[in-house]
Design an enzyme around this catalytic site. Sequence first.
Site, PDB file in Angstrom:
ATOM      1  N   GLY A 208      22.258  44.156 -47.072  1.00  0.00           N
ATOM      2  CA  GLY A 208      21.871  44.987 -45.929  1.00  0.00           C
ATOM      3  C   GLY A 208      22.733  46.236 -45.888  1.00  0.00           C
ATOM      4  N   ASN A 209      22.839  46.869 -44.730  1.00  0.00           N
ATOM      5  CA  ASN A 209      23.730  48.020 -44.586  1.00  0.00           C
ATOM      6  C   ASN A 209      24.286  48.028 -43.161  1.00  0.00           C
ATOM      7  OD1 ASN A 209      21.896  49.719 -42.893  1.00  0.00           O
ATOM      8  ND2 ASN A 209      20.611  49.519 -44.720  1.00  0.00           N
ATOM      9  N   TYR A 210      25.172  48.985 -42.881  1.00  0.00           N
ATOM     10  CA  TYR A 210      25.919  48.969 -41.616  1.00  0.00           C
ATOM     11  C   TYR A 210      25.136  49.533 -40.417  1.00  0.00           C
ATOM     12  CZ  TYR A 210      30.105  47.818 -44.289  1.00  0.00           C
ATOM     13  OH  TYR A 210      31.014  47.202 -45.086  1.00  0.00           O
ATOM     14  N   ALA A 276      17.563  52.856 -41.651  1.00  0.00           N
ATOM     15  CA  ALA A 276      18.282  52.906 -42.928  1.00  0.00           C
ATOM     16  C   ALA A 276      17.617  51.876 -43.849  1.00  0.00           C
ATOM     17  CB  ALA A 276      19.748  52.577 -42.711  1.00  0.00           C
TER      18      ALA A 276
END
Length: 400
Positions: A208-210, A276
């Site tokens: 995933g991402n932040y 995102a």
Amino acid sequence: MLKGKKIVVGITGSIAAYKIPFLVRLLIKAGAEVRVIMTPMATEFVTPLTLATLSQRAVITDPFKENSGEWNNHVELGTWADLMVFAPVTANTLGKMVNGIADNFVITAYLSARCPVFIAPAMDLDMYSHPSTQNNIGILQSYGNYIIEPQVGELASGLSGPGRMEEPENIFNILCDHVAKQGALDKKKVLVTAGPTYENIDPVRFIGNYSTGKMGFSLALEAARRGAEVTLIAGPSTLEATHPKIKRINVISAGEMYDACVQKASHADIVIMAAAVADYTFAGPSATKLKKSQAPVSLELIPTKDILLELGSTKRKEQILVGFALETDHELENAKQKLKRKNLDYIVLNSLQEPGAGFGHSTNKVTVIDASGAIDSGNLKTKQEVAADILDIIGKHRTL
Ligand code: CTP
């Protein structure tokens, strides 16, 4: 702008209460109908008589009418008001608002509000920066209230710092601005994406991402406040979208986000891709949990479909398409190229270099570039304010 507007002004027990007669005077001069309500503590700082004289109506300070066996009707006030502004708001009242502790008339009116609510905190700098206060402000904002941020300056304690209530003239201007923008996106359909996507490796792990979704959720809320019918396609996020004009569709992966966007975008007047989205996913996620071994592991990643590129290629002539770009180097150049390549009307450039901006922060600093190359650079502001700025820019588009 405020002529004929019905405005409730709620005052709580802070020294800044002495400035509220000026706000009431401005509202009355602008043609608004004003009903002032006060906590018992507020009456220690400024008299109900002053406010009743200026607002041309009796001031309510108590849930009950003295010696009459009657109560003051907060529910009626909630349905009457077009706007409520609470100023100054103490740390105590912020806490009560968050938790719905309705032990005075001001809080019962707040809880009965059906209209936009503005909250102007005022307190000493340490109280203001305390995590309890900051947390409460964040929660009240997430409930859809507008926070009128206090200013930095001299405080009643003699200290200097953040916590000084915004000046009455500016509170008045904020209310005028709000009314001017209300309905600006009436009958418009706005699609917003937000948050990260998760690409499964196996049933318990993912890439995933932040991203937390704050920017996209703020945009959805701002568009809804301006009257738009909003579809919010959200990746995994703990945030809540409470506005009745927001329909939320939850997705997990880039593939699911692609399907939802392609299905909904053709009906939208404005599409804002703030999510995102993962650029890569797994060729074949495992159906069972992968077991560890001592040998190195390599996972094969394959590119996801670029949603924005797809929407840019199928875009209707009058449709407005907005992308985001997160760059770490050659920022403007890269963003401009992205805008062109994806056939966008606007691109919002986020910088990771800026302290206080980007993933997880409540603040952001963005630059908006339009298809003609015009550049609009903003300052560091709350994400809700940045969302308003972005919609102000889009709102001037020729097709709206
Ligand atoms: N985006 C998208 N679909 C993807 C990846 C990104 O729609 N599969 C959108 C994002 O929502 C954002 C914009 O494209 O609005 C820019 O994303 P970004 O990852 O910064 O740019 P890329 O085009 O993917 O290029 P690069 O990763 O090389 O910077």
